[in-house]
Design an enzyme around this catalytic site. Structure first.
Site, mmCIF file in Angstrom:
data_model
loop_
_atom_site.group_PDB
_atom_site.id
_atom_site.type_symbol
_atom_site.label_atom_id
_atom_site.label_comp_id
_atom_site.label_asym_id
_atom_site.label_seq_id
_atom_site.Cartn_x
_atom_site.Cartn_y
_atom_site.Cartn_z
ATOM 1 N N HIS A 14 32.548 49.951 22.508
ATOM 2 C CA HIS A 14 31.164 50.227 22.916
ATOM 3 C C HIS A 14 31.044 51.332 23.956
ATOM 4 O O HIS A 14 29.938 51.648 24.389
ATOM 5 C CB HIS A 14 30.487 48.952 23.446
ATOM 6 C CG HIS A 14 30.997 48.496 24.792
ATOM 7 N ND1 HIS A 14 32.140 47.746 24.929
ATOM 8 C CD2 HIS A 14 30.529 48.689 26.044
ATOM 9 C CE1 HIS A 14 32.339 47.483 26.210
ATOM 10 N NE2 HIS A 14 31.378 48.052 26.911
HETATM 11 C C1 UD1 Z 1 26.343 48.196 29.209
HETATM 12 C C2 UD1 Z 1 26.999 48.723 30.465
HETATM 13 C C3 UD1 Z 1 28.515 48.795 30.267
HETATM 14 C C4 UD1 Z 1 29.058 47.452 29.826
HETATM 15 C C5 UD1 Z 1 28.307 46.946 28.611
HETATM 16 C C6 UD1 Z 1 28.750 45.544 28.312
HETATM 17 C C7 UD1 Z 1 25.759 50.363 31.824
HETATM 18 C C8 UD1 Z 1 25.602 51.789 32.158
HETATM 19 N N1 UD1 Z 1 26.542 50.081 30.778
HETATM 20 O O1 UD1 Z 1 26.598 49.127 28.176
HETATM 21 O O2 UD1 Z 1 29.136 49.144 31.489
HETATM 22 O O3 UD1 Z 1 30.422 47.581 29.533
HETATM 23 O O4 UD1 Z 1 26.890 46.922 28.888
HETATM 24 O O5 UD1 Z 1 28.473 45.154 27.010
HETATM 25 O O6 UD1 Z 1 25.197 49.522 32.471
HETATM 26 N N2 UD1 Z 1 21.110 47.150 22.869
HETATM 27 C C9 UD1 Z 1 20.545 46.256 21.993
HETATM 28 N N3 UD1 Z 1 20.444 44.954 22.404
HETATM 29 C C10 UD1 Z 1 20.840 44.518 23.615
HETATM 30 C C11 UD1 Z 1 21.400 45.445 24.493
HETATM 31 C C12 UD1 Z 1 21.535 46.761 24.122
HETATM 32 O O7 UD1 Z 1 20.167 46.585 20.880
HETATM 33 O O8 UD1 Z 1 20.724 43.317 23.912
HETATM 34 C C13 UD1 Z 1 21.288 48.550 22.411
HETATM 35 C C14 UD1 Z 1 20.116 49.444 22.721
HETATM 36 O O9 UD1 Z 1 20.008 50.379 21.690
HETATM 37 C C15 UD1 Z 1 20.565 50.137 23.985
HETATM 38 C C16 UD1 Z 1 22.065 50.267 23.788
HETATM 39 O O10 UD1 Z 1 22.432 49.089 23.095
HETATM 40 O O11 UD1 Z 1 19.934 51.369 24.193
HETATM 41 C C17 UD1 Z 1 22.866 50.381 25.059
HETATM 42 O O12 UD1 Z 1 22.593 49.322 25.967
HETATM 43 P P1 UD1 Z 1 22.854 49.513 27.550
HETATM 44 O O13 UD1 Z 1 22.601 48.243 28.257
HETATM 45 O O14 UD1 Z 1 22.103 50.717 28.040
HETATM 46 O O15 UD1 Z 1 24.352 49.923 27.619
HETATM 47 P P2 UD1 Z 1 25.625 49.257 26.941
HETATM 48 O O16 UD1 Z 1 26.252 50.238 26.041
HETATM 49 O O17 UD1 Z 1 25.253 47.928 26.394
HETATM 50 N N1 UDP Z 2 33.009 39.189 24.443
HETATM 51 C C1 UDP Z 2 32.418 38.159 23.721
HETATM 52 N N2 UDP Z 2 32.016 38.402 22.442
HETATM 53 C C2 UDP Z 2 32.213 39.595 21.813
HETATM 54 C C3 UDP Z 2 32.844 40.637 22.556
HETATM 55 C C4 UDP Z 2 33.207 40.397 23.865
HETATM 56 O O1 UDP Z 2 32.252 37.052 24.234
HETATM 57 O O2 UDP Z 2 31.822 39.730 20.637
HETATM 58 C C5 UDP Z 2 33.407 38.933 25.845
HETATM 59 C C6 UDP Z 2 34.839 39.247 26.204
HETATM 60 O O3 UDP Z 2 35.693 38.142 25.962
HETATM 61 C C7 UDP Z 2 34.711 39.558 27.685
HETATM 62 C C8 UDP Z 2 33.372 40.217 27.806
HETATM 63 O O4 UDP Z 2 32.642 39.836 26.644
HETATM 64 O O5 UDP Z 2 34.705 38.350 28.437
HETATM 65 C C9 UDP Z 2 33.525 41.718 27.878
HETATM 66 O O6 UDP Z 2 32.278 42.311 27.781
HETATM 67 P P1 UDP Z 2 32.069 43.799 27.298
HETATM 68 O O7 UDP Z 2 33.247 44.242 26.518
HETATM 69 O O8 UDP Z 2 30.726 43.849 26.653
HETATM 70 O O9 UDP Z 2 31.925 44.590 28.666
HETATM 71 P P2 UDP Z 2 32.969 45.256 29.682
HETATM 72 O O10 UDP Z 2 33.944 44.223 30.082
HETATM 73 O O11 UDP Z 2 33.579 46.430 28.989
HETATM 74 O O12 UDP Z 2 32.100 45.721 30.793
#
Ligand code: UD1
Ligand code: UDP
Length: 392
Positions: A236
């Protein structure tokens, strides 16, 4: 528990002396703590803190505030359920947006909450936009804020999380670090030692608490892989999935690896969106062995990766969890803010070159690559207790 020790005192009439008194204020001085969640990994980090505060209900009043940065049920509610979290006390419903818009929306909606609730502490975790936004609100209001998972640095400022980490650490009153390298990073940025507390890794509290329950997950049967070797993939990071060339290079590597072993790929919503934007659906469907599924709840995901032969990921948290469980992990990034997972654990930073990914994956699957893995210090399931001790 906090204690106040009184001075030696003499009764006014001089007949007797009260030499010493110790007042145990733990039961009288209740700390109100706002715990902030916003994105998926935040739930996993906050759950053990809220649970520990509820255990010590005479000392702590926890409030749970959900910014709404993530909002899909399988990125939010699934974690409230799996991690036994209470329903959030407040939901700010900020949703998605540009970095500026999302950060600003969290700040605007969080400020009145802090003004109304007057917490003794606000706890922010990790490195997402909600983390920085809420810390910034607190420092401007003069409300104490503590950062859990402080001090991690990739030294790559093109990563949005790196900016969030550096700034949150600069403005937080207390910095709870997961590893000693994080302490060093903070000191190198001029942060005084008295603000730093090495407490261990909060994610591992959740891992140890839920590991036994995850054995009841039927996800492997549902996917028809309970009797097979398989790999698990998560992606992601914008540097991987927002860049079509990099993303396609990773798919090239998966084509090779997928011929050797099935790969289960729970797709993050950002990645799902980019697949659609780049028109990659058909290409992904045609990668042999690649099994694309929706993001999983915590227990199903743990049930899945804990039995995997190999994990390929760009997640921060998954590098740590695989280290503790001793599962080979290839990190598809050029760097990591969690170097201890490479030094002590089972993590290898492979970057995004397809040839390198394939070579490392086959080395892990052949067993030709060996790890002398150890669980890092204080990744022991008791980090929440150490944090509460430091707050009280
Ligand atoms: C965010 C965090 C990242 C973290 C990740 C965990 C920031 C800058 N990034 O990234 O550090 O590792 O979460 O998973 O805070 N979207 C949906 N549904 C949701 C959430 C997001 O459809 O419930 C889609 C939307 O199109 C959105 C995109 O995902 O624009 C990105 O979501 P965003 O929260 O901005 O960043 P992440 O890539 O999820
Ligand atoms: N995770 C989960 N389901 C998934 C993918 C990840 O429960 O389908 C859990 C994973 O075990 C970890 C956390 O989500 O505990 C990590 O989150 P993510 O990778 O979204 O964010 P990051 O750690 O990179 O900020």
């Amino acid at each position: 528990m906090s204690k106040v020790q009184g001075p030696k005192s003499k009764h006014a009439n001089g007949h007797w002396t009260l030499d010493f008194w110790t007042l145990d204020i733990g039961h009288f001085w209740m700390l109100k703590v706002i715990n902030v969640v916003g994105a998926r990994p935040n739930f996993i980090k906050v759950a053990p803190l809220v649970e520990a505060m509820k255990r010590r209900e005479r000392e702590f009043t926890p409030l749970l505030v959900h910014t709404g940065q993530h909002y899909d049920p399988n990125m939010t509610e699934a974690f409230v359920r799996d991690l036994d979290l209470p329903q959030p006390d407040l939901h700010l419903n900020v949703g998605s947006g540009s970095h500026a818009a999302q950060t600003a929306a969290v700040m605007e909606r969080f400020e009145p909450v802090v003004l109304r609730e007057k917490p003794d502490w606000v706890l922010v975790v990790g490195d997402v936009n909600s983390t920085l936004a809420c810390a910034l609100v607190c420092v401007k209001l003069g409300v104490k804020v503590a950062h859990v998972e402080a001090g991690l640095r990739s030294h790559d400022r093109t990563m949005p999380e790196e900016i969030n980490r550096v700034l949150t650490d600069q403005i937080s009153d207390l910095l709870f670090t997961p590893s000693r390298d994080a302490d060093d990073n903070l000191r190198a940025e001029g942060i005084p030692q008295e603000r730093i507390r090495f407490v261990g890794n909060i994610m591992i509290d959740s891992l140890f608490k839920q590991l036994a329950r995850s054995k009841d997950s039927t996800i492997r049967e549902e996917l028809g892989i309970s009797d097979k070797d398989y790999a698990v993939l998560t992606l992601h990071r914008p540097s991987n999935v927002d860049e079509p060339k990099t993303f396609q290079g990773i798919l090239d590597a998966l084509e090779e690896i997928g011929r050797r072993i099935p790969i289960v790929f729970p797709v993050h919503p950002r990645t799902r969106k980019m697949i659609a934007d780049f028109g990659l659906d058909e290409r992904i469907e045609n990668v042999s062995g690649l099994r694309v599924i929706e993001p999983l709840g915590y227990l199903d995901f743990l049930g899945l990766y804990s039995q995997a032969r190999l994990v390929l990921t760009d997640s921060g948290g998954i590098q740590e969890e695989t280290t503790v469980l001793g599962i080979p992990c290839l990190t598809l990034r050029e760097n990591t803010e969690r170097p201890i997972t490479v030094e002590m654990g089972t993590n290898t930073i492979v970057g995004t070159d397809p040839g390198k990914i394939i070579t490392e994956a086959f080395a892990a699957l052949d067993g030709s690559k060996k790890w002398n893995h150890k669980v890092p210090p204080l990744w022991d399931g008791h980090t929440a207790d150490r944090i509460l001790a430091a707050l009280s």
